[in-house]
Design a protein around this motif. Structure first.
Motif, PDB file in Angstrom:
ATOM      1  N   MET A  94       0.806  -1.220   0.000  1.00  0.00           N
ATOM      2  CA  MET A  94       0.000   0.000   0.000  1.00  0.00           C
ATOM      3  C   MET A  94       0.838   1.269   0.000  1.00  0.00           C
ATOM      4  O   MET A  94       0.314   2.372  -0.146  1.00  0.00           O
ATOM      5  N   GLN A  95       2.142   1.124   0.143  1.00  0.00           N
ATOM      6  CA  GLN A  95       3.022   2.286   0.010  1.00  0.00           C
ATOM      7  C   GLN A  95       3.284   2.633  -1.454  1.00  0.00           C
ATOM      8  O   GLN A  95       3.795   3.713  -1.750  1.00  0.00           O
ATOM      9  N   HIS A  96       2.959   1.692  -2.370  1.00  0.00           N
ATOM     10  CA  HIS A  96       3.209   1.927  -3.795  1.00  0.00           C
ATOM     11  C   HIS A  96       2.186   2.933  -4.325  1.00  0.00           C
ATOM     12  O   HIS A  96       0.979   2.764  -4.135  1.00  0.00           O
ATOM     13  N   PRO A  97       2.613   3.973  -5.005  1.00  0.00           N
ATOM     14  CA  PRO A  97       1.687   5.029  -5.439  1.00  0.00           C
ATOM     15  C   PRO A  97       0.653   4.579  -6.463  1.00  0.00           C
ATOM     16  O   PRO A  97      -0.377   5.245  -6.624  1.00  0.00           O
ATOM     17  N   ASP A  98       0.898   3.456  -7.164  1.00  0.00           N
ATOM     18  CA  ASP A  98      -0.033   3.017  -8.199  1.00  0.00           C
ATOM     19  C   ASP A  98      -1.055   1.996  -7.700  1.00  0.00           C
ATOM     20  O   ASP A  98      -1.945   1.595  -8.444  1.00  0.00           O
ATOM     21  N   ILE A  99      -0.925   1.555  -6.451  1.00  0.00           N
ATOM     22  CA  ILE A  99      -1.817   0.521  -5.921  1.00  0.00           C
ATOM     23  C   ILE A  99      -2.926   1.169  -5.105  1.00  0.00           C
ATOM     24  O   ILE A  99      -2.670   1.870  -4.132  1.00  0.00           O
ATOM     25  N   ALA A 100      -4.190   0.913  -5.512  1.00  0.00           N
ATOM     26  CA  ALA A 100      -5.344   1.474  -4.804  1.00  0.00           C
ATOM     27  C   ALA A 100      -5.760   0.596  -3.636  1.00  0.00           C
ATOM     28  O   ALA A 100      -6.159   1.093  -2.585  1.00  0.00           O
ATOM     29  N   ASP A 101      -5.701  -0.720  -3.809  1.00  0.00           N
ATOM     30  CA  ASP A 101      -6.055  -1.642  -2.741  1.00  0.00           C
ATOM     31  C   ASP A 101      -5.430  -2.993  -3.059  1.00  0.00           C
ATOM     32  O   ASP A 101      -5.013  -3.251  -4.195  1.00  0.00           O
ATOM     33  N   CYS A 102      -5.374  -3.860  -2.046  1.00  0.00           N
ATOM     34  CA  CYS A 102      -4.716  -5.148  -2.262  1.00  0.00           C
ATOM     35  C   CYS A 102      -5.200  -6.174  -1.253  1.00  0.00           C
ATOM     36  O   CYS A 102      -5.820  -5.839  -0.238  1.00  0.00           O
ATOM     37  N   ALA A 103      -4.906  -7.426  -1.561  1.00  0.00           N
ATOM     38  CA  ALA A 103      -5.134  -8.525  -0.629  1.00  0.00           C
ATOM     39  C   ALA A 103      -3.997  -9.516  -0.814  1.00  0.00           C
ATOM     40  O   ALA A 103      -3.608  -9.823  -1.941  1.00  0.00           O
ATOM     41  N   VAL A 104      -3.472  -9.993   0.293  1.00  0.00           N
ATOM     42  CA  VAL A 104      -2.401 -10.985   0.256  1.00  0.00           C
ATOM     43  C   VAL A 104      -2.930 -12.274   0.855  1.00  0.00           C
ATOM     44  O   VAL A 104      -3.445 -12.290   1.979  1.00  0.00           O
ATOM     45  N   ILE A 105      -2.810 -13.365   0.103  1.00  0.00           N
ATOM     46  CA  ILE A 105      -3.301 -14.662   0.541  1.00  0.00           C
ATOM     47  C   ILE A 105      -2.223 -15.711   0.316  1.00  0.00           C
ATOM     48  O   ILE A 105      -1.227 -15.464  -0.385  1.00  0.00           O
ATOM     49  N   GLY A 106      -2.414 -16.876   0.898  1.00  0.00           N
ATOM     50  CA  GLY A 106      -1.528 -17.999   0.652  1.00  0.00           C
ATOM     51  C   GLY A 106      -2.194 -19.009  -0.260  1.00  0.00           C
ATOM     52  O   GLY A 106      -3.350 -19.387  -0.036  1.00  0.00           O
ATOM     53  N   ALA A 114      -3.163   3.700 -13.952  1.00  0.00           N
ATOM     54  CA  ALA A 114      -1.836   3.256 -13.510  1.00  0.00           C
ATOM     55  C   ALA A 114      -1.429   1.979 -14.231  1.00  0.00           C
ATOM     56  O   ALA A 114      -2.264   1.193 -14.668  1.00  0.00           O
ATOM     57  N   ALA A 115      -0.115   1.779 -14.344  1.00  0.00           N
ATOM     58  CA  ALA A 115       0.427   0.569 -14.959  1.00  0.00           C
ATOM     59  C   ALA A 115       1.694   0.186 -14.220  1.00  0.00           C
ATOM     60  O   ALA A 115       2.587   1.012 -14.011  1.00  0.00           O
ATOM     61  N   VAL A 116       1.765  -1.072 -13.798  1.00  0.00           N
ATOM     62  CA  VAL A 116       2.942  -1.572 -13.089  1.00  0.00           C
ATOM     63  C   VAL A 116       3.060  -3.057 -13.380  1.00  0.00           C
ATOM     64  O   VAL A 116       2.054  -3.752 -13.577  1.00  0.00           O
ATOM     65  N   VAL A 175       6.431  -4.903  -8.800  1.00  0.00           N
ATOM     66  CA  VAL A 175       5.765  -5.079  -7.510  1.00  0.00           C
ATOM     67  C   VAL A 175       6.638  -5.911  -6.572  1.00  0.00           C
ATOM     68  O   VAL A 175       6.827  -5.572  -5.399  1.00  0.00           O
ATOM     69  N   ARG A 176       7.211  -7.010  -7.095  1.00  0.00           N
ATOM     70  CA  ARG A 176       8.056  -7.877  -6.262  1.00  0.00           C
ATOM     71  C   ARG A 176       9.272  -7.116  -5.737  1.00  0.00           C
ATOM     72  O   ARG A 176       9.634  -7.222  -4.561  1.00  0.00           O
ATOM     73  N   GLU A 236      -1.366 -10.880  -9.025  1.00  0.00           N
ATOM     74  CA  GLU A 236      -2.559 -10.812  -9.878  1.00  0.00           C
ATOM     75  C   GLU A 236      -3.036  -9.368  -9.936  1.00  0.00           C
ATOM     76  O   GLU A 236      -2.980  -8.646  -8.927  1.00  0.00           O
ATOM     77  N   PHE A 237      -3.516  -8.947 -11.102  1.00  0.00           N
ATOM     78  CA  PHE A 237      -4.090  -7.605 -11.241  1.00  0.00           C
ATOM     79  C   PHE A 237      -5.577  -7.740 -11.568  1.00  0.00           C
ATOM     80  O   PHE A 237      -5.936  -8.330 -12.591  1.00  0.00           O
ATOM     81  N   TRP A 238      -6.417  -7.236 -10.680  1.00  0.00           N
ATOM     82  CA  TRP A 238      -7.873  -7.310 -10.876  1.00  0.00           C
ATOM     83  C   TRP A 238      -8.433  -5.892 -10.984  1.00  0.00           C
ATOM     84  O   TRP A 238      -7.942  -4.957 -10.338  1.00  0.00           O
ATOM     85  N   ALA A 239      -9.501  -5.742 -11.777  1.00  0.00           N
ATOM     86  CA  ALA A 239     -10.146  -4.438 -11.921  1.00  0.00           C
ATOM     87  C   ALA A 239     -10.760  -3.983 -10.599  1.00  0.00           C
ATOM     88  O   ALA A 239     -10.782  -2.791 -10.279  1.00  0.00           O
ATOM     89  N   ASP A 240     -11.269  -4.932  -9.826  1.00  0.00           N
ATOM     90  CA  ASP A 240     -11.842  -4.621  -8.518  1.00  0.00           C
ATOM     91  C   ASP A 240     -11.717  -5.852  -7.645  1.00  0.00           C
ATOM     92  O   ASP A 240     -11.629  -6.985  -8.151  1.00  0.00           O
TER      93      ASP A 240
END
Length: 486
Positions: free
Chosen positions: A404-416, A436-438, A443-444, A461-465
């Motif tokens: 969430m510190q990345h300026p291009d990321i609006a939201d995220c979820a981390v799973i295993g 935005a494009a990354v 990201v890694r 993964e990049f999802w629209a929502d």
């Protein structure tokens, strides 16, 4: 102290004072008390006895919430039902909780009709807001019922049973007592700023955290402003026009609020305390909220089994003595609440030295009585004389904080996700800001530079929502199911 006592305390401070408000309609404390007495008598007339369970299936609604106090006055047990549940899951919960009565809104009549035939123990069905093809309306149910005071002794100290989702199998029923709520309420009042007659705005469902927070508000004789639908335009308008002093939102909705076009022109000066919780919050977004919303942000960390206040971070704790932002604290869960003892425990029940990893455990009157009809799970979570909170889940939050510190990321979820080499691989599902494009490699590298290569996502993964609950909380279980199913 039963739930009805919080309503009674507020009424003792002014029976004509506003208690529950939605739109242009307000129930005074006296109105809410009369409704509670009537509902209690109607429950008794329907054969509901002390200790029996009464479920409520409703969006935020003053009448439906007033029924909670009628349930308490009848000596019965409130079972809030999650609106997100599928019909089969709700049927299973109502059966598992041994519910004798279901109070619901008309919008859910189709669902109730679908499941009612499979619930022979539910003898009474009541719709709070109009005619329905199943059950009776609230008006019909209350015909001829007196609003005079009624006092029915409860069977024991059980106040409510909350369904809590599990990763596998049937959800558990968390049994909460009057003692639990009576512990949570002073923790709330001690940990955060309160002036007389607070005004609390409830946008999140009253079946969960937003509802439990109503009880300390009532103890202060405060007004509860209820939004029927989670609309952020209405939320901002209500803060300004109702002079709201206290409110609660999960982080995802706060992120949306920070991007809302009405925010810059809304007068938020009445706010004393803006609680955030239910999921970890980005430190960067929190600092932005402290600037744009005001120095009123207040964290709470808890769970259904120890409601709301295991640890807290009051608005003042977000700042250093010189007034600067205490950046080092913004990723923390605050400090242990005044009536809670917190420790870190290893798998053998030992308390490791400072800096060692372990699970968050607590001792407090805040801790539930146990899981309903599940002594094995109750014993497991309470082994070694402490309550286990599942604190190892914080690791995904650490990666999310970095993302969430990345300026291009609006939201995220981390799973295993299952992995032959790692057992589970760290997987990041990202929603980017518009335009935005990354790349995955970028990201890694970004995460690796902040938390190391082990915690850097192996899959991106990049999802629209991202799938969210009705209150905006990201649904990791749904994300995992979609990826594995696809």
């Amino acid at each position: 102290m039963s739930l009805i006592e919080y309503l009674g305390k507020g009424a003792s401070l002014g029976v004509s004072a506003p208690c529950l408000t939605t739109g242009d309609s307000t129930l005074s404390y006296g109105d809410a008390q009369v409704m509670a007495f009537k509902v209690a008598r109607a429950l008794a007339n329907s054969g509901v006895r002390p200790g029996e369970k009464v479920a409520i299936l409703s969006v935020n609604d003053p009448i439906a919430f007033s029924c909670v106090f009628g349930i308490s006055r009848a000596g019965a047990v409130w079972c809030p039902i999650n609106l997100r549940n599928e019909a089969a899951e709700n049927r299973d919960l109502l059966e598992f909780f041994d519910c004798a009565c279901l109070i619901f809104q008309g919008r859910f009549s189709g669902l109730v009709e679908q499941i009612a035939a499979g619930l022979p123990a539910v003898k009474t069905l009541v719709c709070v807001d109009g005619p329905t093809p199943v059950g009776v309306t609230l008006d019909e149910w209350l015909v001829g019922v007196s609003g005079e005071p009624l006092s029915v002794a409860p069977l024991d100290d059980t106040m409510l049973i909350v369904g809590t989702g599990g990763t596998t199998g049937r959800p558990k029923g968390v049994v909460l007592t009057g003692r639990n709520v009576e512990t949570m309420s002073p923790i709330t009042l001690m940990s955060c700023p309160f002036a007389p007659r607070p005004v609390y705005l409830a946008l999140a469902p009253l079946t969960h955290a937003a509802g439990v927070l109503c009880f300390p508000i009532m103890a202060m004789g405060g007004e509860i402003v209820i939004l029927r639908t989670p609309d952020l335009s209405d939320f901002l308008a209500a803060v300004q026009t109702r002079k709201v002093t206290h409110t609660f939102l999960p982080p995802t909705l706060i992120y949306m609020l920070l991007s809302h076009h009405d925010l810059p022109d809304t007068d938020l000066s009445s706010l004393q305390c803006f609680w955030y919780g239910a999921a970890p919050m980005s430190a960067a977004r929190l600092e932005e909220a402290m600037t744009r919303i005001g120095p009123v942000m207040a964290q709470l960390f808890g769970q259904s089994e120890a409601p709301m206040m295991i640890s807290t971070m009051a608005p003042a704790d977000h700042f250093d003595p010189d007034g600067s932002v205490a950046v080092r604290r913004l990723s923390s869960a605050g400090r242990p609440a005044p009536l809670v003892t917190v420790a870190i425990m290893d798998e053998s029940g030992g308390l490791p030295a400072a800096g060692e990893r372990g699970e968050i455990v607590i001792r407090s009157s805040l801790v539930m009585a146990g899981y309903y009809k599940n002594p094995e799970a109750t014993a497991e979570v309470g082994k070694f004389g402490w309550h286990y909170t599942g604190g190892f889940n914080v690791y995904s939050a650490e990666v999310e904080q970095a993302l969430m510190q990345h300026p291009d990321i609006a939201d995220c979820a981390v799973i295993g996700l299952p992995d032959d080499k790692w057992g589970e691989r760290v997987t990041a599902v990202l929603q980017l800001r518009p335009g935005a494009a990354v790349t995955s490699d970028e990201v890694r590298a970004f995460v690796k530079a902040r938390v190391g290569s082990v915690k850097s996502p192996k899959q991106v993964e990049f999802w629209a929502d991202l799938p969210r609950s009705k209150v905006g909380k990201v649904l990791k279980k749904d994300i995992k199911a979609q990826i594995l199913g696809g």
